[in-house]
Design a protein around this motif. Structure first.
Motif, PDB file in Angstrom:
ATOM      1  N   ILE A 298      40.923  15.144  15.669  1.00  0.00           N
ATOM      2  CA  ILE A 298      41.929  14.264  16.254  1.00  0.00           C
ATOM      3  C   ILE A 298      43.270  14.988  16.282  1.00  0.00           C
ATOM      4  CG2 ILE A 298      40.797  12.103  15.644  1.00  0.00           C
ATOM      5  CD1 ILE A 298      42.597  11.916  13.209  1.00  0.00           C
ATOM      6  N   LYS A 299      44.051  14.702  17.304  1.00  0.00           N
ATOM      7  CA  LYS A 299      45.343  15.362  17.480  1.00  0.00           C
ATOM      8  C   LYS A 299      46.469  14.386  17.165  1.00  0.00           C
ATOM      9  CE  LYS A 299      43.708  18.633  20.978  1.00  0.00           C
ATOM     10  NZ  LYS A 299      43.902  19.143  22.360  1.00  0.00           N
ATOM     11  N   TYR A 300      47.391  14.852  16.355  1.00  0.00           N
ATOM     12  CA  TYR A 300      48.537  14.043  15.945  1.00  0.00           C
ATOM     13  C   TYR A 300      49.454  13.794  17.137  1.00  0.00           C
ATOM     14  CZ  TYR A 300      52.899  12.917  13.444  1.00  0.00           C
ATOM     15  OH  TYR A 300      54.052  12.328  12.997  1.00  0.00           O
ATOM     16  N   SER A 301      49.922  12.550  17.277  1.00  0.00           N
ATOM     17  CA  SER A 301      50.811  12.204  18.382  1.00  0.00           C
ATOM     18  C   SER A 301      52.241  11.936  17.921  1.00  0.00           C
ATOM     19  CB  SER A 301      50.272  10.972  19.117  1.00  0.00           C
ATOM     20  OG  SER A 301      51.156  10.573  20.137  1.00  0.00           O
ATOM     21  N   GLY A 302      52.408  11.164  16.855  1.00  0.00           N
ATOM     22  CA  GLY A 302      53.757  10.845  16.393  1.00  0.00           C
ATOM     23  C   GLY A 302      53.727   9.717  15.390  1.00  0.00           C
ATOM     24  N   TYR A 303      54.910   9.225  15.035  1.00  0.00           N
ATOM     25  CA  TYR A 303      54.975   8.146  14.055  1.00  0.00           C
ATOM     26  C   TYR A 303      56.096   7.176  14.398  1.00  0.00           C
ATOM     27  CZ  TYR A 303      59.017  10.444  11.783  1.00  0.00           C
ATOM     28  OH  TYR A 303      60.241  11.003  11.509  1.00  0.00           O
ATOM     29  N   LYS A 304      55.975   5.980  13.835  1.00  0.00           N
ATOM     30  CA  LYS A 304      57.010   4.956  13.927  1.00  0.00           C
ATOM     31  C   LYS A 304      57.357   4.537  12.502  1.00  0.00           C
ATOM     32  CE  LYS A 304      55.040   2.966  18.170  1.00  0.00           C
ATOM     33  NZ  LYS A 304      54.460   1.731  18.758  1.00  0.00           N
ATOM     34  N   TYR A 305      58.628   4.273  12.265  1.00  0.00           N
ATOM     35  CA  TYR A 305      58.989   3.816  10.925  1.00  0.00           C
ATOM     36  C   TYR A 305      60.137   2.825  11.011  1.00  0.00           C
ATOM     37  CZ  TYR A 305      63.258   6.628  10.769  1.00  0.00           C
ATOM     38  OH  TYR A 305      64.499   7.143  11.010  1.00  0.00           O
ATOM     39  N   GLY A 306      60.255   2.042   9.953  1.00  0.00           N
ATOM     40  CA  GLY A 306      61.321   1.054   9.873  1.00  0.00           C
ATOM     41  C   GLY A 306      61.206   0.285   8.574  1.00  0.00           C
ATOM     42  N   LEU A 307      61.960  -0.793   8.471  1.00  0.00           N
ATOM     43  CA  LEU A 307      61.955  -1.615   7.265  1.00  0.00           C
ATOM     44  C   LEU A 307      61.203  -2.909   7.516  1.00  0.00           C
ATOM     45  CD1 LEU A 307      65.620  -1.125   6.021  1.00  0.00           C
ATOM     46  CD2 LEU A 307      63.542  -0.123   5.081  1.00  0.00           C
ATOM     47  N   ARG A 308      60.237  -3.177   6.648  1.00  0.00           N
ATOM     48  CA  ARG A 308      59.471  -4.411   6.737  1.00  0.00           C
ATOM     49  C   ARG A 308      60.142  -5.494   5.899  1.00  0.00           C
ATOM     50  NH1 ARG A 308      53.942  -1.441   5.016  1.00  0.00           N
ATOM     51  NH2 ARG A 308      55.389  -0.767   3.405  1.00  0.00           N
ATOM     52  N   VAL A 309      59.949  -6.718   6.296  1.00  0.00           N
ATOM     53  CA  VAL A 309      60.474  -7.842   5.526  1.00  0.00           C
ATOM     54  C   VAL A 309      59.665  -7.986   4.239  1.00  0.00           C
ATOM     55  CG1 VAL A 309      60.882 -10.322   5.510  1.00  0.00           C
ATOM     56  CG2 VAL A 309      61.177  -9.022   7.625  1.00  0.00           C
ATOM     57  N   MET A 310      60.364  -8.123   3.117  1.00  0.00           N
ATOM     58  CA  MET A 310      59.684  -8.367   1.850  1.00  0.00           C
ATOM     59  C   MET A 310      60.604  -9.174   0.939  1.00  0.00           C
ATOM     60  SD  MET A 310      57.054  -8.213  -0.033  1.00  0.00           S
ATOM     61  CE  MET A 310      55.971  -7.004   0.715  1.00  0.00           C
ATOM     62  N   PRO A 311      60.525 -10.528   1.001  1.00  0.00           N
ATOM     63  CA  PRO A 311      61.294 -11.327   0.043  1.00  0.00           C
ATOM     64  C   PRO A 311      60.997 -10.897  -1.387  1.00  0.00           C
ATOM     65  CG  PRO A 311      60.406 -12.718   1.770  1.00  0.00           C
ATOM     66  CD  PRO A 311      59.787 -11.354   1.956  1.00  0.00           C
ATOM     67  N   LYS A 312      61.959 -11.100  -2.260  1.00  0.00           N
ATOM     68  CA  LYS A 312      61.894 -10.529  -3.606  1.00  0.00           C
ATOM     69  C   LYS A 312      60.645 -10.935  -4.367  1.00  0.00           C
ATOM     70  CE  LYS A 312      64.818  -9.737  -7.648  1.00  0.00           C
ATOM     71  NZ  LYS A 312      66.135 -10.024  -8.273  1.00  0.00           N
ATOM     72  N   ASP A 313      60.186 -12.179  -4.193  1.00  0.00           N
ATOM     73  CA  ASP A 313      58.995 -12.620  -4.920  1.00  0.00           C
ATOM     74  C   ASP A 313      57.714 -12.434  -4.113  1.00  0.00           C
ATOM     75  OD1 ASP A 313      59.272 -14.599  -3.035  1.00  0.00           O
ATOM     76  OD2 ASP A 313      59.459 -16.256  -4.460  1.00  0.00           O
TER      77      ASP A 313
END
Length: 368
Positions: A298-313
């Motif tokens: 398989i050939k690498y294409s790229g990536y996506k990143y960011g911040l996911r929501v995660m309430p403290k509890d």
């Protein structure tokens, strides 16, 4: 500019809510940042699941919403272009988690998961290299959503409605009086001010930032998310819509799926902030780990990143702020929960009926 309802955010949750409420509310304004590359919907693995989600009432909320996704598919709201069912196959290298899995399968949190003979799992997915794995379970209701495709489909529908207005902007400031929002000031070239009878914030990680402008504290932790993609390849997965591999390797838990364009989408199964220390290096390591398990190159294409929501509890934050015209929706499992949240919010905002099912998730739990 004034409307009956202003929705801030048009990811998968905001889109599903707007679609439902558009049939009942006369004038809706939707504020969103077009093509926001850091939004959770954009970089999410987009897995529909309820696996090992606790406590039991949170598991039930996810499971009920999973069944709603299946109903939406049967009723042609979503099609094969936007959703894929087929269940999840989870493979374990050693037995150190098997006792916990037995407890899970025998508990009320079981949502159609069962042990599978390891040789059958390997035969079913014979395009994968699974020799090191010795235990298997499957979750029959799981699937995934092409969030971009579904959000765009909903938007195309809503822009034809005369009661819907879209504004491509971010909230720069929020002005309140007596616990109610007077107006939102946007960062567009006109510094537009939006007033409304009610405001619904479903802007992912940005929700807590907007709420803080109003003196509302929504505790959350940083939860980075990275997914990588391959270039289109031959069919890899024969039966299941997603695969989870739990091993003793450098990256101990990866999951992957294959989308409609035959790209492989891969992420990790933990909330590990090391992903953000050096994202490029991390993604190459993740690609190397994925490549170990796929027979074809398989050939690498790229990536996506960011911040996911995660309430403290770890649990969703849902509900109307007390004595206010602000409704908050903030949750990690946004893809799974989007259908049921749209139903709940319709009940609370349109029908004026409080839903006891979400009493566990109201903001008051942080202010006891």
């Amino acid at each position: 500019m004034k409307s009956d309802l202003t929705i801030v955010g048009f990811g998968i949750i905001g889109a599903m809510i707007a679609n439902t409420l558009s049939d009942y509310i006369n004038d809706i304004t939707i504020i969103y940042k077009y093509n926001d590359k850091k939004s959770a919907s954009y970089h999410s693995f987009a897995w529909i699941n309820a696996f090992d989600k606790s406590p039991h009432y949170y598991n039930k909320l996810n499971l009920d919403s999973m069944h709603l996704w299946h109903d939406l598919y049967k009723n042609n709201f979503v099609s094969d272009s936007e959703i894929k069912f087929g269940g999840d196959l989870r493979l374990y290298e050693n037995s150190n988690k098997i006792d916990n899995l037995h407890k899970l399968i025998n508990s009320e949190n079981n949502h159609g998961i069962k042990f599978l003979e390891i040789h059958k799992a390997k035969n079913d997915e014979n395009n994968l290299l699974l020799d090191n794995f010795n235990y298997a379970i499957e979750s029959e209701y799981d699937g995934w959503v092409d969030t971009d495709a579904l959000i765009n489909k909903i938007k195309k529908k809503l822009v034809t409605k005369r009661n819907i207005k879209f504004i491509n902007a971010e909230v720069k400031n929020a002005i309140s009086k007596d616990n109610n929002v007077k107006y939102l000031e946007l960062d567009d070239r006109h510094n537009t001010k939006i007033s409304s009878e009610m405001f619904l914030f479903a802007a992912g990680f940005q929700t807590s930032k907007i709420a803080s402008m109003l003196g509302i504290y929504l505790p959350q932790i940083i939860s980075p998310g990275i997914v990588i993609s391959s270039k289109p390849t031959n069919k890899v997965l024969n039966k299941y819509s997603s695969i989870n591999l739990i091993s003793e390797n450098h990256i101990p838990h990866i999951h992957f799926r294959q989308n409609q364009d035959n790209q492989i989408i891969c992420g990790i199964g933990s909330q590990d902030d090391s992903q953000f220390i050096n994202p490029k290096e991390f993604t190459l390591n993740l690609y190397a780990e994925l490549s170990k398990y796929v027979k074809q190159k398989i050939k690498y294409s790229g990536y996506k990143y960011g911040l996911r929501v995660m309430p403290k509890d770890g649990l969703p934050i849902i509900g109307l702020c007390e004595n206010s015209n602000v409704y908050i929706v903030m949750t990690h499992s946004g893809v799974t929960l989007a259908p049921i949240l749209a139903q709940i919010i319709k009940s609370e905002i349109v029908d004026k009926q409080l839903v006891s099912e979400i009493d566990f998730y109201r903001m008051k739990r942080f202010y006891k």
